[in-house]
Each structure stands twice: as C-alpha cells, then as structure tokens.
Design an enzyme around this catalytic site. Structure first.
Site, mmCIF file in Angstrom:
data_model
loop_
_atom_site.group_PDB
_atom_site.id
_atom_site.type_symbol
_atom_site.label_atom_id
_atom_site.label_comp_id
_atom_site.label_asym_id
_atom_site.label_seq_id
_atom_site.Cartn_x
_atom_site.Cartn_y
_atom_site.Cartn_z
ATOM 1 N N CYS A 66 -21.274 -8.274 2.402
ATOM 2 C CA CYS A 66 -22.345 -7.345 2.806
ATOM 3 C C CYS A 66 -21.752 -6.208 3.636
ATOM 4 O O CYS A 66 -21.338 -6.416 4.780
ATOM 5 C CB CYS A 66 -23.402 -8.115 3.589
ATOM 6 S SG CYS A 66 -24.621 -7.068 4.411
ATOM 7 N N CYS A 109 -23.557 -5.636 6.912
ATOM 8 C CA CYS A 109 -23.184 -6.641 7.918
ATOM 9 C C CYS A 109 -21.850 -6.264 8.559
ATOM 10 O O CYS A 109 -21.681 -6.364 9.778
ATOM 11 C CB CYS A 109 -23.079 -8.028 7.280
ATOM 12 S SG CYS A 109 -24.588 -8.606 6.465
#
Length: 199
Positions: free
Chosen positions: A82, A85
């Site tokens: 991600c 993230c």
C-alpha cells in the site's frame, strides 16, 4: 601541399555526420542513465517504506494487550504494498513516539489471514483503515485513506482526553482491498498464510 590534400588538417566530409551520431548516442546513454537512476530511487523508496512498515508493526502494541490495558487505541489496517500506508509511515512513527505513554498503536496486516475476523468486523475495504478505540476497547470512530498529520494528531488529542474526535469523516487516498469471503483457517504451510507471525 595543396589546401585540399589529406595532410592539410581540414576536416573530412564524414566528420560532421560522425559527430552528430556520436552526440545522439551520448544523449541516449545519458537519458537511459537518468531513467534507470529515477527507477532505482523509486524502487528504494518503496522498499524503505515497506521496511518502515514492518519495523513499526514489530514495535506496535499487540491487539490482545491493547484491548485490556486501559489505554485508548489507534488501530491501523495496512499492507506493505500500500503506497499510501508507506507515505504515512513516517508521520505515524513520529506520532507513536509522541503518544506512546497514552495511546496504543496497533498495526494489523490485511495480507495475514490471522486478522480476517477483525477485517470483517471493522468492514475494511480500503487501506489504510484506522479504527479509534476508547480505553475499554470499544470502537468510537473510523477513518479510511491518507490522513494529514495534523488531522491524526487532533484525533489522538481528543482520544486521549476522551472527547469526540474532530476528524472522523475523512476519506483520503486509498488502496483498494477486498477481504476474502470466507474466514476458513489456512494451514501455516499454505503460501497464502503469509506466515503465522506476521502482524
């Protein structure tokens, strides 16, 4: 010697063409080097982000401890792939240091089937997905997607003070995630289990 003799030092008719070809070749080499350098830099940034997420997950409060130690909790559902993230990892790491005495920071990797009950319970369908839990372990708010540091900090301040969180409707940039339909257990030997020790 005449002015047109080969020994006169005048350029041959092939020199301008050879020079143009040489310049073009050098330009292409330089362009390829720049492209490779940028690709290497971006690749290292992604690896650094993944390493940072792994390190933070290792240092995060175990879920079982967070649910029973009487402190409020910020739970993050994340994945190493991600990019959002990864982009938030530094800010979250700094906030964790700032609030370490008053807030549990829990990180649950969505690629680990161990967390499937939590993924389904909190209806995680995009990451990063943040769940704010009060001191009794009850979910009081959720946000999804990239959150600016001031927004996270304001929410953490309110969480610590047991006040309503000011920013819980924010939906920033998200990495799409779809939870597996069934919660059947996988064998630790199954390559999809991602190991039983992953957070």
């Amino acid at each position: 010697m005449t002015a047109n003799s080969p020994d006169s030092g005048s350029p041959s008719p092939q020199t301008p063409k050879a020079s143009l070809s040489s310049r073009l070749r050098n330009f292409i080499i330089a362009l390829v080097a720049i492209i490779l350098g940028v690709a290497l830099f971006l690749g290292l940034q992604t690896q650094t982000g993944s390493a940072s997420l792994d390190a933070q997950a290792e240092e995060s409060t175990p879920l079982e401890v967070a649910m029973s130690n009487g402190k409020p909790t910020l739970m993050e559902f994340y994945a190493n792939w991600c990019t959002t993230c990864q982009a938030m990892a530094q800010d979250l790491g700094e906030l964790k240091q700032q609030y370490t005495d008053s807030v549990n920071f829990v990180m649950l990797n969505v690629d680990n089937s161990k967390w499937l009950p939590e993924i389904l319970n909190y209806r995680v369908d995009g990451i990063p997905h943040f769940v704010f839990l009060d001191a009794q372990g009850e979910a009081i708010a959720q946000t999804i997607g990239e959150q600016p540091r001031p927004v996270l900090e304001a929410n953490l301040e309110a969480l610590v003070a047991d006040l309503p969180l000011p920013y819980t409707q924010g939906d920033g940039q998200v990495s799409t995630f779809k939870a597996p339909v069934s919660s059947s257990k996988t064998s630790p030997d199954d390559p999809r289990s991602h190991g039983s020790q992953v957070n």
